[in-house]
Design an enzyme around this catalytic site. Structure first.
Site, PDB file in Angstrom:
ATOM      1  CD  GLU A   1      -3.359  -0.457   1.918  1.00 23.94           C
ATOM      2  OE1 GLU A   1      -3.132   0.193   2.966  1.00 23.94           O
ATOM      3  OE2 GLU A   1      -4.491  -0.845   1.604  1.00 23.94           O
TER       4      GLU A   1
ATOM      5  CG  HIS B   1       8.695 -28.746   1.812  1.00 20.20           C
ATOM      6  ND1 HIS B   1       9.187 -29.974   1.454  1.00 20.20           N
ATOM      7  CD2 HIS B   1       9.492 -28.303   2.820  1.00 20.20           C
ATOM      8  CE1 HIS B   1      10.217 -30.284   2.230  1.00 20.20           C
ATOM      9  NE2 HIS B   1      10.426 -29.280   3.061  1.00 20.20           N
TER      10      HIS B   1
ATOM     11  CE  LYS C   1     -10.978   1.030   0.693  1.00 17.56           C
ATOM     12  NZ  LYS C   1     -10.411   1.989   1.639  1.00 17.56           N
TER      13      LYS C   1
END
Ligand code: PA5
Length: 446
Positions: A281, A302, A414
């Site tokens: 951000e 892994h 948003k």
């Protein structure tokens, strides 16, 4: 044991750091100006004396609860979770019967239903954290738990609420005033991802009994030179946060646009998510930045490690270790011959050996890497890490010529979601959404 940054594998000789290093004087002057004018509370922590008093006043109140339900998202939740996982691991272990912190940082109806059905209201404090006081994911949950608390607790409901929000503005501030709810402030100019060492992270930490003084002391040790009004370029150029920033900026110049955060302190794995938000951000702006990639040692050896080792050569790495992790149990003597090499050794030796092996392998595969070796894995070291990475992020942003303290690009999604929910005043977004939804779709069943 000292906390050390090991630069041996950082590939400094192949990066052109000099242009960035030459800006130390300019950066120092900017720090002096902005810490002086109150624009960087993450570094000055000027709010701390008042906050410590407020925390001490709330200590007994918090002790009256067995459960804390934290409603928050992004920077209002990730720091608290990192502290919880690092310093209160017992909650995730069998037989736990102490305090419990539940962090609701998503729009997850399943989790919400389960909290509503199982949390004992009389023993639960609901802490709603939102700097803006208007984030729908958080405030939406607040509405639901307000109704729940009113039903379960009657007139007592507001005693079970704590709001952490802007000192003067926003819906939650009004709500606190209207309903006489306890509040703590998020200081001005302290954005979510920089706020873990404010009430945002320290209230949940206090509830869990984490040593918050050590956290703060650790952070203060790191920021002290940066907030000195006599700071010079020369002093700044010796500070690890500036050295990390010049490294990060020069990596970008050479096309290293991913930054792995490989945590070989297993309990600190959630600092990877905290770092990812901080880095992304803050630095993902104007077509620039490097993608943070949190990874857990040794688990991710892994998993994603193959890509780190032999995928696109665009990755650098912050490699977090601690040579003093617990030794753990000893391997039994009665082992098959093929596992002879661990006989008589401690389980904890394995993570050190694997960390060393993977660090060396990354380096041999051309991944520029700085090892952050913490002298121990206590709260003081966590405070140091938080301050170091936060300061390095701000300085990297300045060197890149972007603002590391805002996040404008996340707003569009948003607004569109609000338009979808038919919020007022978003006519343009509603029209865009209608066009988006009515366009021909290419959908294929699978
Ligand atoms: O770092 C940030 O500023 C953001 O990630 C915010 O923390 C997040 O969007 C939540 O905002 P608020 O605390 O205003 O609810």
């Amino acid at each position: 044991m000292a906390d050390i940054l090991d630069w041996t594998s950082a590939n400094l000789d192949t990066l052109d750091g000099a242009t960035h290093e030459a800006r130390a004087g300019e950066m120092a002057a900017r720090l002096v100006e902005q810490t002086g004018s109150g624009e960087l509370p993450f570094l000055t922590m000027s709010y701390m004396a008042g906050l410590k008093q407020q925390l001490s006043n709330l200590k007994d109140y918090l002790k009256g609860f067995d459960h804390m339900l934290l409603l928050g998202i992004g920077g209002s939740a990730l720091g608290a979770r990192a502290l919880q996982k690092a310093f209160f691991p017992q909650q995730d272990q069998p037989g736990h019967n102490g305090p419990s912190l539940w962090i609701a940082d998503n729009v997850d109806a399943y989790a919400l239903e389960s909290y509503l059905a199982t949390l004992p209201a009389e023993k639960t404090v609901i802490v709603t954290i939102s700097k803006s006081g208007g984030t729908i994911e958080t405030v939406g949950q607040y509405f639901i738990f307000k109704e729940w608390a009113q039903k379960k607790l009657g007139d007592e409901w507001n005693r079970h609420m704590l709001l952490i929000t802007d000192e003067e503005e926003g819906f939650l501030r009004t709500e606190a005033d209207r309903n006489t709810i306890k509040t703590l402030p998020v200081p001005d100019n302290l954005g979510g991802r920089y706020s873990v060492l404010s009430a945002v992270g320290l209230i949940p930490a206090l509830f869990l009994g984490i040593d918050i003084d050590s956290l703060i002391d650790g952070a203060r040790d790191v920021v002290a030179p940066l907030i000195d009004p006599t700071l010079t370029g020369q002093t700044l150029s010796r500070h690890p946060s500036f050295q990390l920033a010049t490294w990060a900026a020069s990596l970008l110049d050479k096309g290293f646009d991913e930054m792995i955060f490989f945590a070989y302190i297993p309990l600190w794995a959630s600092f990877g998510d905290w770092f990812a938000q901080l880095w992304a951000e803050s630095l993902g702006k104007e077509g620039k930045g490097s993608q943070p990639v949190p990874a857990i040692g040794v688990t991710d050896q892994h998993s994603v490690n193959q890509m780190f080792m032999d995928g696109i050569r665009n990755k650098a790495c912050l490699f977090l270790t601690c040579p003093t992790l617990p030794a753990g149990p000893r391997f039994p003597n009665d082992l098959p011959d093929q596992f002879d090499y661990v006989r008589g050794k401690n389980f904890g030796e394995l993570i050190q050996a694997e960390g060393l092996g993977n660090r060396m392998a990354l380096s041999q595969n051309g991944v520029p890497l700085v090892e952050l070796s913490m002298g121990d894995d206590g709260p003081k070291q966590a405070g140091k890490l938080i301050a170091l990475l936060g300061a390095a992020t701000i300085l990297t942003g300045w060197l890149m010529g972007i603002n590391p303290l805002d996040q404008p690009a996340v707003e569009l999604g948003k607004r569109l979601a609000k338009a979808r929910m038919n919020a007022d005043g978003l006519e343009e977004e509603k029209a865009d959404m209608d066009a988006f939804l009515s366009a021909d779709r290419d959908t294929r069943e699978f």
